[in-house]
Design a protein around this motif. Structure first.
Motif, PDB file in Angstrom:
ATOM      1  N   ALA A  18       0.837  -1.198   0.000  1.00  0.00           N
ATOM      2  CA  ALA A  18       0.000   0.000   0.000  1.00  0.00           C
ATOM      3  C   ALA A  18       0.869   1.244   0.000  1.00  0.00           C
ATOM      4  N   GLN A  19       1.420   1.559  -1.126  1.00  0.00           N
ATOM      5  CA  GLN A  19       2.266   2.739  -1.271  1.00  0.00           C
ATOM      6  C   GLN A  19       1.759   3.521  -2.483  1.00  0.00           C
ATOM      7  N   ALA A  20       2.641   4.361  -3.011  1.00  0.00           N
ATOM      8  CA  ALA A  20       2.231   5.111  -4.197  1.00  0.00           C
ATOM      9  C   ALA A  20       1.846   4.146  -5.317  1.00  0.00           C
ATOM     10  N   PRO A  21       0.792   4.457  -6.072  1.00  0.00           N
ATOM     11  CA  PRO A  21       0.387   3.539  -7.141  1.00  0.00           C
ATOM     12  C   PRO A  21       1.403   3.542  -8.285  1.00  0.00           C
ATOM     13  N   ILE A  22       1.946   2.392  -8.594  1.00  0.00           N
ATOM     14  CA  ILE A  22       2.875   2.315  -9.723  1.00  0.00           C
ATOM     15  C   ILE A  22       2.477   1.167 -10.627  1.00  0.00           C
ATOM     16  N   GLN A  62     -15.564  -3.875  -9.129  1.00  0.00           N
ATOM     17  CA  GLN A  62     -14.455  -2.978  -8.834  1.00  0.00           C
ATOM     18  C   GLN A  62     -14.090  -3.042  -7.355  1.00  0.00           C
ATOM     19  N   LEU A  63     -15.117  -3.071  -6.531  1.00  0.00           N
ATOM     20  CA  LEU A  63     -14.875  -3.186  -5.093  1.00  0.00           C
ATOM     21  C   LEU A  63     -14.156  -4.492  -4.786  1.00  0.00           C
ATOM     22  N   ALA A  64     -14.627  -5.553  -5.442  1.00  0.00           N
ATOM     23  CA  ALA A  64     -13.996  -6.855  -5.231  1.00  0.00           C
ATOM     24  C   ALA A  64     -12.539  -6.801  -5.656  1.00  0.00           C
ATOM     25  N   ARG A  65     -12.280  -6.117  -6.775  1.00  0.00           N
ATOM     26  CA  ARG A  65     -10.923  -6.045  -7.273  1.00  0.00           C
ATOM     27  C   ARG A  65     -10.019  -5.307  -6.290  1.00  0.00           C
ATOM     28  N   GLU A  66     -10.561  -4.263  -5.703  1.00  0.00           N
ATOM     29  CA  GLU A  66      -9.749  -3.533  -4.736  1.00  0.00           C
ATOM     30  C   GLU A  66      -9.483  -4.370  -3.499  1.00  0.00           C
ATOM     31  N   GLN A  67     -10.499  -5.104  -3.086  1.00  0.00           N
ATOM     32  CA  GLN A  67     -10.325  -5.954  -1.914  1.00  0.00           C
ATOM     33  C   GLN A  67      -9.314  -7.066  -2.186  1.00  0.00           C
ATOM     34  N   LEU A  68      -9.249  -7.481  -3.436  1.00  0.00           N
ATOM     35  CA  LEU A  68      -8.376  -8.606  -3.779  1.00  0.00           C
ATOM     36  C   LEU A  68      -6.941  -8.169  -4.025  1.00  0.00           C
ATOM     37  N   HIS A  69      -6.679  -6.884  -4.032  1.00  0.00           N
ATOM     38  CA  HIS A  69      -5.300  -6.456  -4.293  1.00  0.00           C
ATOM     39  C   HIS A  69      -4.393  -6.910  -3.150  1.00  0.00           C
ATOM     40  N   VAL A  70      -3.191  -7.337  -3.518  1.00  0.00           N
ATOM     41  CA  VAL A  70      -2.284  -7.904  -2.517  1.00  0.00           C
ATOM     42  C   VAL A  70      -1.938  -6.888  -1.443  1.00  0.00           C
ATOM     43  N   SER A  71      -1.971  -5.614  -1.807  1.00  0.00           N
ATOM     44  CA  SER A  71      -1.546  -4.586  -0.847  1.00  0.00           C
ATOM     45  C   SER A  71      -2.550  -4.395   0.283  1.00  0.00           C
ATOM     46  N   VAL A  72      -3.784  -4.858   0.073  1.00  0.00           N
ATOM     47  CA  VAL A  72      -4.796  -4.672   1.120  1.00  0.00           C
ATOM     48  C   VAL A  72      -4.655  -5.810   2.128  1.00  0.00           C
ATOM     49  N   VAL A  73      -3.842  -5.583   3.144  1.00  0.00           N
ATOM     50  CA  VAL A  73      -3.605  -6.644   4.129  1.00  0.00           C
ATOM     51  C   VAL A  73      -4.712  -6.585   5.175  1.00  0.00           C
ATOM     52  N   PRO A  74      -5.402  -7.702   5.418  1.00  0.00           N
ATOM     53  CA  PRO A  74      -6.489  -7.683   6.405  1.00  0.00           C
ATOM     54  C   PRO A  74      -5.946  -7.529   7.824  1.00  0.00           C
ATOM     55  N   LYS A  75      -6.825  -7.117   8.715  1.00  0.00           N
ATOM     56  CA  LYS A  75      -6.401  -6.865  10.098  1.00  0.00           C
ATOM     57  C   LYS A  75      -5.930  -8.137  10.773  1.00  0.00           C
ATOM     58  N   SER A  76      -6.689  -9.219  10.533  1.00  0.00           N
ATOM     59  CA  SER A  76      -6.230 -10.501  11.065  1.00  0.00           C
ATOM     60  C   SER A  76      -6.095 -11.463   9.892  1.00  0.00           C
ATOM     61  N   LEU A  77      -4.946 -12.084   9.820  1.00  0.00           N
ATOM     62  CA  LEU A  77      -4.697 -12.979   8.689  1.00  0.00           C
ATOM     63  C   LEU A  77      -5.404 -14.307   8.928  1.00  0.00           C
ATOM     64  N   GLY A 114       2.845 -15.470   3.893  1.00  0.00           N
ATOM     65  CA  GLY A 114       2.363 -14.604   4.973  1.00  0.00           C
ATOM     66  C   GLY A 114       3.321 -14.403   6.127  1.00  0.00           C
ATOM     67  N   LYS A 115       4.616 -14.539   5.881  1.00  0.00           N
ATOM     68  CA  LYS A 115       5.590 -14.374   6.973  1.00  0.00           C
ATOM     69  C   LYS A 115       5.629 -12.931   7.457  1.00  0.00           C
ATOM     70  N   THR A 116       5.931 -12.023   6.519  1.00  0.00           N
ATOM     71  CA  THR A 116       6.083 -10.623   6.913  1.00  0.00           C
ATOM     72  C   THR A 116       4.762 -10.058   7.429  1.00  0.00           C
ATOM     73  N   GLY A 163     -11.967 -16.025   0.241  1.00  0.00           N
ATOM     74  CA  GLY A 163     -13.329 -15.857   0.742  1.00  0.00           C
ATOM     75  C   GLY A 163     -13.414 -14.733   1.759  1.00  0.00           C
ATOM     76  N   ALA A 164     -12.390 -14.656   2.629  1.00  0.00           N
ATOM     77  CA  ALA A 164     -12.400 -13.619   3.665  1.00  0.00           C
ATOM     78  C   ALA A 164     -12.325 -12.231   3.051  1.00  0.00           C
ATOM     79  N   ARG A 165     -11.551 -12.141   1.968  1.00  0.00           N
ATOM     80  CA  ARG A 165     -11.429 -10.815   1.338  1.00  0.00           C
ATOM     81  C   ARG A 165     -12.715 -10.408   0.641  1.00  0.00           C
ATOM     82  N   LEU A 166     -13.433 -11.427   0.163  1.00  0.00           N
ATOM     83  CA  LEU A 166     -14.640 -11.116  -0.596  1.00  0.00           C
ATOM     84  C   LEU A 166     -15.870 -11.078   0.300  1.00  0.00           C
ATOM     85  N   ALA A 167     -15.651 -11.086   1.604  1.00  0.00           N
ATOM     86  CA  ALA A 167     -16.761 -11.242   2.532  1.00  0.00           C
ATOM     87  C   ALA A 167     -17.897 -10.271   2.212  1.00  0.00           C
TER      88      ALA A 167
END
Lengths: 456, 485
Positions: free
Chosen positions: A171-175, B112-127, B162-164, B314-318
């Protein structure tokens, strides 16, 4: 008629410029183009981060596709104002240090002033990552275009690729990272953590083979003069390039510009009619088929056409089928045979001696002594070669080596052995020697006969 | 001499800067070290004139301060070298250019909402599916922080498991605990081996996170050494996360050694969590003394199974109706069979939403079904070699056949150009095509080599260059026979 002469000259210049400097017109590839375009649009407008690899053989129009997509998008205000484009090339940016400096300059970061970047490599990397980390959905999207992507994979630790892909997955700048390469197996070059961060979107560009009709149509498109209306549409497109402020598109200054050209309607019609007629001839079809069998790419046809167009002159105002096939024959011809025909008779005799040796000993390597013995056997009984000294023959042998018709067995062998004893191999097929003997001008009959059989 | 006298004093001065953040007391900077040990006992001590500078302050520092003070008065644009100085001292925060018009959050479709939720950068609060690992790391770190001692932990697993995310999740939870005063405060530093240009830059990054200043690595090393080895009361625990540990291993391994040696010092109160991919990295790469210091507190993240992947997606698409159940299952099963990489599964799902978006522009109710997922899988997993062979020119195809024929004839994988050319002559004669001259055949070879359908040497070896087939002969036969039909 000076009028016609001028028209011809203008046509020639028009066609040449269009062949050479039209960087943004892409033919075909609708699906792939739409795919890339949507990706870039989403990056710019919605702030999504993405990565993509554009893969295809050389000359398939990968760069043209990107240029075309960007030219389309530049018409869109929202795209221009919300994106930065960073252009990198694996051939120019040979390591991460240089690439990073270039990124810093192109992104106009704070530690760069007028193209000069301050600080060390490590500082630059840290600063760039901080900047990208500080960004969010509200900051400008950055489109990284990495040409010759496979060369970036050879950099130390793949630091640059890791960091670019990592930014695109956090989640950083969109690239958007857009890699362009001709290697099909480029993903195998990525390290496992880089590979995991890459989104595995690949767009393949293959020039359509087994569509010969499309190829002939392409020939027609490239050779015909468009009408005024089509030219104007083109001009509008190119003008949109100018409003883009990035330096990444250095081609925009010298892009093909149809505005300068204004053709007489009658002349255009007759020219286009002639091209259509030319295309229908069986000889033309055969020539094109020959080119098509060798290479299906548009780039190859363009270089061919450039040479063809260059032959236009007021004295010969139309392209003839003879010109076409003569040019194609040049492509077909064997350069090495030409080279052989330019050798002196002594050198050719040596080649024949080498050929005999190779035939008898099944391509065993040879040195000067072996070849000279075989040559002397022939020279003794021939009437033309009797007085030739050893030094002259050695000079001829060295000449053969310099033009690389014969190659030393090992590149490091030089200096260890005396040059008379160094082993060589023959870089010719027997067929090529045969052809050369047949085509050689004024070859003594004795040599021609000796070439046929090693027994004198 | 003067120099020998001056050097240690200056370093003491700067080591006080290190302490600045811990003590939260600006006056300490200018106080010499000897004075500070007295001062530590007396918390309420305040110097008489905090603004007055002690004469021992090095000249460089005072000039820097006066320069920055005069600059703020003028508000003149900075020269590049001034800017660099500010960047190095951490006063200038790096920033990106802002958008002209912001992204509008309105009128987003379900896809579109689903796509945003599915982006890897959107890390859920609890994995999801990492509860056990979470507890493991949490109890380790919590114990170390409460006991106020140092320690090491090694976390391994293939990329995308999911290590980091888990470790940072634990840290976030701990920080929340600190805010609620259930836990003593601690500092969190994080470095990533791949973000460094060389292993020694690790010192620079760590020091920068402590103070915000950029110094050379030698300097940073001595300062950190000083910070971790000298006992200081009221020192809080520091948690250091080292990502991509294997990159920090150079031949001398001094950086890794130092990072793992500091926790053993009583004064340091440093907890190091290291992350790498291979499970046996300590035994395989690291030296004995480093492995010994790394200890045996280890944790391995297994690749996700298809059930877990399904749960993650499934959790991301809740709550969203964008995906059909069987579509998610197909993605999960395919990805789990290859790598078990969560990033891959999410990317494929995201691609599937895009395909659904473009394919069904007309239908109002959009939903990702099995066909879309299949197309996305084909795009992202399948290889394009057959496609490439099909789209070669005729002579290139014949050349590939010739290479395959030569491999069959000799029985060896590696062929020379000469042998291939002989096969080419035969095949061409058989098919009734004009024979290309060796020079043209070489350019065919170079073209195929650039695409990596074959692996060839440089063309200067001419007839003697070695050629390897990079695709299987079956692929060639399949591609060319199907085309013929």
């Amino acid at each position: 008629m000076p009028e016609i002469g001028q028209e011809i000259r203008r046509t020639r210049r028009f066609l040449k410029e269009r062949l050479q400097r039209d960087y943004t017109t892409l033919r075909g590839y609708e699906a792939e183009r739409a795919n890339v375009r949507q990706l870039l649009q989403r990056t710019a407008e919605m702030g999504e981060s993405n990565s993509l690899l554009l893969i295809g053989p050389r000359g398939a129009g990968k760069t043209t596709l990107i240029n075309a997509v960007l030219t389309d998008l530049l018409l869109n205000e929202a795209f221009v104002n919300n994106t930065l484009i960073v252009h990198l090339d694996g051939n120019l940016h040979t390591d991460d240090r240089i690439a990073l400096k270039s990124i810093t300059v192109q992104m106009r970061l704070e530690n760069a002033t007028d193209g000069k970047v301050f600080g060390s490599f490590a500082e630059n990397l840290a600063f760039l990552l901080q900047c990208l980390k500080a960004g969010d959905k509200q900051s400008k999207s950055v489109v990284f275009i990495l040409e010759e992507f496979d060369l970036f994979c050879t950099h130390h630790n793949q630091t640059l690729l890791y960091n670019l892909f990592d930014v695109s997955q956090s989640a950083q700048a969109p690239i958007c990272v857009l890699g362009v390469t001709c290697r099909l197996d480029v993903i195998e070059l990525l390290e496992k953590r880089v590979k995991s961060r890459f989104s595995h979107r690949q767009v393949f560009l293959f020039p359509s083979a087994n569509k010969f009709d499309a190829y002939t149509q392409l020939f027609q498109q490239l050779m015909c003069i468009p009408s005024k209306k089509e030219l104007d549409a083109q001009v509008d497109r190119v003008d949109s390039l100018e409003q883009f402020k990035s330096d990444a598109f250095c081609f925009k200054h010298q892009h093909f510009d149809g505005l300068e050209y204004d053709f007489d309607k009658k002349y255009t019609d007759s020219w286009n009619k002639h091209i259509a007629k030319l295309l229908k001839l069986p000889a033309t079809q055969k020539t094109l088929q020959m080119l098509y069998d060798f290479d299906v790419s548009e780039a190859f046809l363009k270089t061919f056409l450039y040479r063809l167009v260059a032959q236009l002159k007021p004295a010969a105002p139309l392209i003839t089928v003879e010109q076409l096939s003569a040019l194609a024959n040049q492509y077909e011809s064997d350069d090495k045979v030409e080279l052989l025909c330019g050798l002196s008779v002594i050198e050719l005799c040596l080649i024949i001696a080498i050929k005999h040796h190779s035939q008898i000993y099944d391509r065993d390597p040879f040195n000067f002594e072996i070849v000279f013995a075989r040559f002397s056997k022939f020279a003794k009984v021939s009437t033309t070669m009797q007085g030739v000294e050893r030094a002259i023959v050695l000079k001829a042998f060295e000449h053969l080596r310099i033009v690389e018709l014969i190659m030393p067995l090992s590149s490091s062998g030089m200096g260890k052995l005396q040059k008379e004893f160094e082993m060589h191999k023959l870089a010719l097929t027997y067929g090529q020697i045969q052809q050369a003997v047949q085509r050689y001008q004024a070859l003594p009959t004795e040599v021609a006969q000796w070439a046929q059989s090693s027994l004198i | 001499t003067r120099l020998a006298e001056g050097t240690p004093r200056r370093s003491i001065q700067l080591s006080n800067i290190v302490e600045q953040r811990i003590f939260k007391d600006d006056d300490i900077i200018s106080t010499p070290k000897r004075a500070r040990s007295k001062l530590a006992e007396d918390v309420d001590y305040t110097p008489k004139k905090s603004s007055q500078k002690t004469p021992t302050r090095p000249r460089r520092v005072s000039t820097a301060i006066s320069a920055s003070a005069s600059k703020s008065k003028e508000q003149a644009p900075l020269t590049p070298s001034q800017k660099l100085k500010k960047i190095r001292s951490g006063e200038l925060s790096p920033s990106m250019e802002q958008r002209c018009q912001p992204v509008d959050a309105a009128q987003k479709s379900q896809l579109q909402l689903a796509r945003e939720q599915l982006h890897v950068s959107v890390v859920p609060k609890s994995l999801p599916c990492r509860e056990k690992e979470f507890d493991n790391i949490y109890s380790f770190l919590e114990g170390k922080i409460e006991d106020q001692c140092g320690g090491c932990m090694y976390v391994s697993g293939v990329p995308g498991t999911g290590k980091t995310a888990t470790v940072t999740g634990v840290i976030r939870t701990l920080q929340r605990q600190v805010e609620q005063r259930k836990l003593p405060a601690f500092e969190f530093l994080e470095i990533n081996g791949m973000r460094l240009t060389e292993p020694r830059q690790a010192y620079v990054q760590i020091y920068k996170q402590l103070t915000g200043k950029t110094v050379t690595w030698e300097h940073a090393h001595t300062l950190l050494e000083k910070r971790f080895t000298t006992p200081a009361p009221r020192r809080t625990t520091t948690v250091l996360l080292v990502d991509e540990l294997d990159i920090l291993c150079n031949r001398r391994q001094d950086v890794v050694y130092n990072l793992l040696d500091w926790p053993t010092k009583a004064a340091a109160r440093l907890v190091v969590v290291t992350i790498a991919n291979t499970m046996d990295l300590p035994e395989r790469v690291l030296m004995g003394k480093v492995t010994s210091r790394l200890g045996l507190t280890r944790l391995t993240f297994q690749p996700y199974t298809h059930k877990q992947l399904q749960e993650i997606v499934g959790a991301r698409l809740a709550g969203s109706e964008a995906f059909k159940g069987e579509a998610v299952q197909l993605v999960a099963r395919k990805v789990a069979a290859v790598s078990g990489d969560a990033r891959r599964a999410l990317d494929i799902c995201r691609r599937a939403t895009e395909i659904a978006d473009t394919n069904e522009a007309q239908s109002s109710q959009k939903c990702v079904n099995l066909l879309h997922v299949q197309q996305a899988l084909a795009e992202m997993i399948a290889s394009a070699k057959v496609q490439a062979i099909k789209n070669c020119s005729r002579l290139e195809q014949i050349f590939l056949q010739a290479v395959a024929a030569e491999v069959t004839r000799t029985g060896v994988e590696e062929t020379t150009f000469m042998g291939v050319y002989q096969q080419l002559e035969t095949i061409v004669a058989f098919m009734g095509v004009a024979l290309p001259a060796p020079g043209r055949a070489l350019s065919l070879c170079a073209k195929l080599g650039a695409e990596r359908l074959i692996i060839s040497e440089h063309s200067r070896h001419d007839l003697y260059q070695k050629i390897l087939l990079n695709v299987s002969t079956d692929d060639i036969h399949y591609a060319l026979r199907v085309e013929a039909n």
